[in-house]
Enzyme design. Structure first.
Site, mmCIF file in Angstrom:
data_model
loop_
_atom_site.group_PDB
_atom_site.id
_atom_site.type_symbol
_atom_site.label_atom_id
_atom_site.label_comp_id
_atom_site.label_asym_id
_atom_site.label_seq_id
_atom_site.Cartn_x
_atom_site.Cartn_y
_atom_site.Cartn_z
ATOM 1 N N SER A 142 0.858 -1.178 0.000
ATOM 2 C CA SER A 142 0.000 0.000 0.000
ATOM 3 C C SER A 142 0.895 1.228 0.000
ATOM 4 O O SER A 142 2.055 1.168 0.432
ATOM 5 C CB SER A 142 -0.889 0.002 1.248
ATOM 6 N N TYR A 155 -1.394 -0.987 10.827
ATOM 7 C CA TYR A 155 -1.475 -1.255 9.380
ATOM 8 C C TYR A 155 -0.291 -0.603 8.673
ATOM 9 O O TYR A 155 0.360 -1.230 7.830
ATOM 10 C CB TYR A 155 -2.798 -0.721 8.834
#
Length: 280
Positions: A142, A155
């Site tokens: 990401s 995350y």
């Protein structure tokens, strides 16, 4: 034949064996569909076997139940499917909320799925690739693996780890003809972002956009690919920018959106699913 002067033998997608984790929906399903359309033989591995079977049936592929945290199950899937030419490590979770309010169990799941899932996958698949002298791995990370986001602290940590893991293993495997690419999407319209505010200055993409980038790495073997591609220089600039400048950009793009879901009910359903996986 090598790719871009590197020690990477070319891989013909037509007939290639492609194993995709988290392939039952979202980015994984879109990636499976695109590979299948190009003639690849598909194996979809997903913790949700029913979703995996439905996606695989439409592509004349195989489906496997796989919790990517389970190394032993990885070995069984690879043994049954056969030699893997292309591994797509896509499975992931994205809990959102204040760091101090996140449970240890959910935090561990983020690391175990988003990082150890990649480690287990490469350790299960890459030795066979090295034996054959060819292969390609795509780790789906990401842009949060480059730029920190309030409300996504663990995350963030997992995706920073995924980016570093991909870069280091790329260097290790290159002499054996095996490439590793890291694909880094911005916000994607999938279940992971459900209930969060998308758009409003934040580039948002569809699973099909990410799938196209993933498939494109089989030819390019690029180390890192941002989705959308024009964000690559932006995320590099933000990563190196002074903190005051980064704070300004975050304010312009509503950088605290992960702390304040726009649809709390929808977000709560996804967070409950993560907690259930974590407690298992």
């Amino acid at each position: 034949m090598s790719v871009l002067g590197k020690n990477y033998p070319a891989i013909d997608i037509n007939g290639a064996r492609v194993l995709i984790t988290g392939g039952g929906r979202g980015i994984g399903q879109a990636t499976a569909e695109l590979f299948a359309a190009k003639g690849a033989r598909i194996a979809i591995a997903d913790v949700d076997l029913a979703a995996g079977e439905a996606a695989a049936a439409a592509l004349d592929g195989r489906a496997y139940e796989l919790d990517v945290r389970d190394r032993g199950r990885w070995d069984k899937v690879v043994a049954d499917f056969g030699p893997v030419d292309i591994l797509i490590n896509n499975a992931g979770v994205m809990p959102a909320g204040a760091f101090l309010e996140e449970s240890d169990a959910v935090g561990r799941s983020s690391i175990d799925i988003n990082v150890w899932g990649l480690i287990h996958g490469m350790r299960a698949v890459v030795p066979g690739m090295i034996e054959r002298g060819r292969g390609h791995v795509v780790n789906v990370a990401s842009l949060a693996g480059k730029v920190p986001i309030p409300g996504l602290a663990v995350y963030n940590a997992s995706k920073f780890a995924a980016v570093g893991l991909s870069a280091a293993t790329r260097l290790e495997f290159e002499p054996q003809g095996v490439s590793v690419s890291c694909v880094m999407p911005s916000a994607v319209r999938t279940r992971l972002s459900s209930g969060l505010t998308l758009g409003a200055g934040l580039p948002t993409v569809d699973p099909e956009d990410v799938a196209a980038a993933i498939v494109g790495t089989v030819r390019s073997r690029r180390a890192e690919v941002a989705v959308p591609n024009y964000l690559a220089p932006v995320e590099v600039a933000l990563a190196a920018a002074p903190e005051a400048a980064v704070r300004l950009v975050r304010r312009l793009f509503n950088g605290d959106r992960a702390l304040h879901p726009s649809d709390e009910t929808t977000r709560a359903r996804y967070e409950a699913q993560i907690r259930a996986i974590s407690e298992d």
